[in-house]
Design a protein around this motif. Structure first.
Motif, mmCIF file in Angstrom:
data_model
loop_
_atom_site.group_PDB
_atom_site.id
_atom_site.type_symbol
_atom_site.label_atom_id
_atom_site.label_comp_id
_atom_site.label_asym_id
_atom_site.label_seq_id
_atom_site.Cartn_x
_atom_site.Cartn_y
_atom_site.Cartn_z
ATOM 1 N N ARG A 21 -17.835 16.300 -14.017
ATOM 2 C CA ARG A 21 -18.245 17.005 -15.411
ATOM 3 C C ARG A 21 -17.616 17.566 -16.919
ATOM 4 N N LYS A 22 -16.390 18.093 -15.400
ATOM 5 C CA LYS A 22 -15.290 18.514 -16.344
ATOM 6 C C LYS A 22 -14.933 17.883 -17.369
ATOM 7 N N MET A 23 -14.355 16.413 -16.800
ATOM 8 C CA MET A 23 -13.386 16.071 -17.667
ATOM 9 C C MET A 23 -13.899 14.934 -18.443
ATOM 10 N N LEU A 24 -15.549 14.638 -18.491
ATOM 11 C CA LEU A 24 -16.103 13.359 -19.082
ATOM 12 C C LEU A 24 -16.922 13.766 -20.195
ATOM 13 N N PRO A 25 -17.920 13.634 -21.022
ATOM 14 C CA PRO A 25 -18.591 13.869 -22.281
ATOM 15 C C PRO A 25 -19.967 13.723 -21.642
ATOM 16 N N THR A 26 -20.059 12.959 -20.724
ATOM 17 C CA THR A 26 -21.597 12.985 -20.053
ATOM 18 C C THR A 26 -21.344 14.257 -18.952
ATOM 19 N N GLN A 27 -22.120 14.988 -18.729
ATOM 20 C CA GLN A 27 -22.938 15.560 -17.793
ATOM 21 C C GLN A 27 -23.431 15.391 -16.793
ATOM 22 N N CYS A 28 -23.803 15.243 -15.800
ATOM 23 C CA CYS A 28 -24.865 15.796 -14.895
ATOM 24 C C CYS A 28 -24.641 16.216 -13.571
ATOM 25 N N ARG A 29 -25.668 16.292 -12.862
ATOM 26 C CA ARG A 29 -25.423 16.518 -11.236
ATOM 27 C C ARG A 29 -25.069 15.470 -10.402
ATOM 28 N N ASP A 30 -25.699 14.400 -10.502
ATOM 29 C CA ASP A 30 -25.382 13.482 -9.189
ATOM 30 C C ASP A 30 -24.911 12.293 -10.105
ATOM 31 N N TYR A 31 -23.790 11.629 -10.176
ATOM 32 C CA TYR A 31 -23.145 10.172 -11.094
ATOM 33 C C TYR A 31 -23.251 9.217 -10.065
ATOM 34 N N GLN A 32 -23.328 9.813 -8.931
ATOM 35 C CA GLN A 32 -22.867 8.309 -7.889
ATOM 36 C C GLN A 32 -24.442 7.935 -7.062
ATOM 37 N N CYS A 33 -25.118 8.743 -6.902
ATOM 38 C CA CYS A 33 -26.957 8.059 -5.945
ATOM 39 C C CYS A 33 -27.132 7.116 -6.627
ATOM 40 N N GLY A 34 -27.013 6.286 -5.560
ATOM 41 C CA GLY A 34 -27.457 4.614 -5.519
ATOM 42 C C GLY A 34 -28.775 4.699 -6.149
ATOM 43 N N ALA A 35 -29.156 4.601 -7.257
ATOM 44 C CA ALA A 35 -30.485 4.197 -7.536
ATOM 45 C C ALA A 35 -30.216 4.923 -9.416
ATOM 46 N N LYS A 36 -30.888 3.728 -9.810
ATOM 47 C CA LYS A 36 -30.736 4.100 -11.261
ATOM 48 C C LYS A 36 -31.523 3.024 -12.011
#
Length: 258
Positions: free
Chosen positions: A143-158
């Protein structure tokens, strides 16, 4: 999108628990009624492929491609309006996956992701303390480094629209577990609004994912993903361009080799 939109589900798998995977496939079929369920399985046992081939579309790789490569190959092979993926361990149950896909069908968003850290999520079984600490630290750093911020990047369903995948997929390169991170960051950098959906989630301690090696992989990939998505976010080609126009530009880029 509409309730009549076709849906394809990709399940990347490496040495899965076959009974768990078969039950998960059946649950997805009953709850979502997708047009296609495609299992992308790496280095499989012949008996696994034969059993899965009786119930779903299967693409077996003799080598270990990695989660990201498997999903991308699966998405590219689908011919549906909506593309979704879910991890083979079933940590995100079928009703929660349905919630994620529903957002796309309703047309409220083009990209929808599961979020364990959403305040309304229900965590049935927590990860170990080590996994949680590593996961929280990584999410904070991202969240600090990327231009796209969200709570959970890695949860396995998209899930996302096929049109959005044409644009997002053009910029995805990560072959392994960092693909989720890259996918989210690229989508946001291209201007897509990302809906974070609360889910029911249950940890599977018998997962083949190593918390230490995966954390190292993610930390290393974070630098590369930041560099690539910063370039997208600040590019004059995409700045102040509407989302639909971005998709058209990406199609032109695919044809001219840009």
């Amino acid at each position: 999108m509409s309730s009549e939109s076709s849906v394809g589900v990709v399940i990347p798998a490496y040495d899965p628990d076959l009974l768990t995977l078969e039950r998960y496939i059946e649950n997805i079929r009953q709850v979502l009624s997708p047009d296609v369920i495609r299992v992308e399985i790496d280095s499989p046992r012949k008996s696994h492929v034969e059993r899965l081939d009786e119930i779903v579309e299967v693409n077996a790789s003799t080598s270990r491609r990695g989660k990201g490569s498997a999903i991308m190959e699966g998405f590219d092979a689908l011919d549906t309006d909506i593309l979704a993926f879910a991890d083979a361990d079933g940590s995100v149950p079928a009703p929660s996956l349905d919630d994620i896909v529903y957002q796309i069908k309703q047309g409220t968003t083009d990209v929808s992701i599961a979020s364990r850290r959403h305040p309304s999520s229900n965590i049935v079984a927590h990860q170990t303390v080590v996994r949680r600490l590593l996961g929280d630290a990584f999410a904070f750093a991202a969240r600090k480094m990327l231009p796209t911020q969200c709570r959970d990047y890695q949860c396995g369903a998209k899930a996302l629209t096929a049109e959005a995948w044409e644009a997002v997929g053009h910029h995805c390169y990560e072959p392994g577990f960092a693909w989720d991170l890259e996918f989210v960051s690229v989508a946001g950098s291209l201007g897509y609004e990302i809906a974070e959906i609360p889910v029911e989630w249950e940890d599977h301690p018998d997962s083949t994912v190593s918390p230490v090696s995966t954390s190292i992989e993610l930390a290393t990939a974070l630098i590369d993903v930041k560099r690539r998505t910063d370039a997208i976010a600040t590019s004059p080609r995409f700045r102040d361009v509407k989302k639909t126009e971005r998709s058209k530009l990406m199609k032109l880029g695919n044809s001219d080799g840009d």
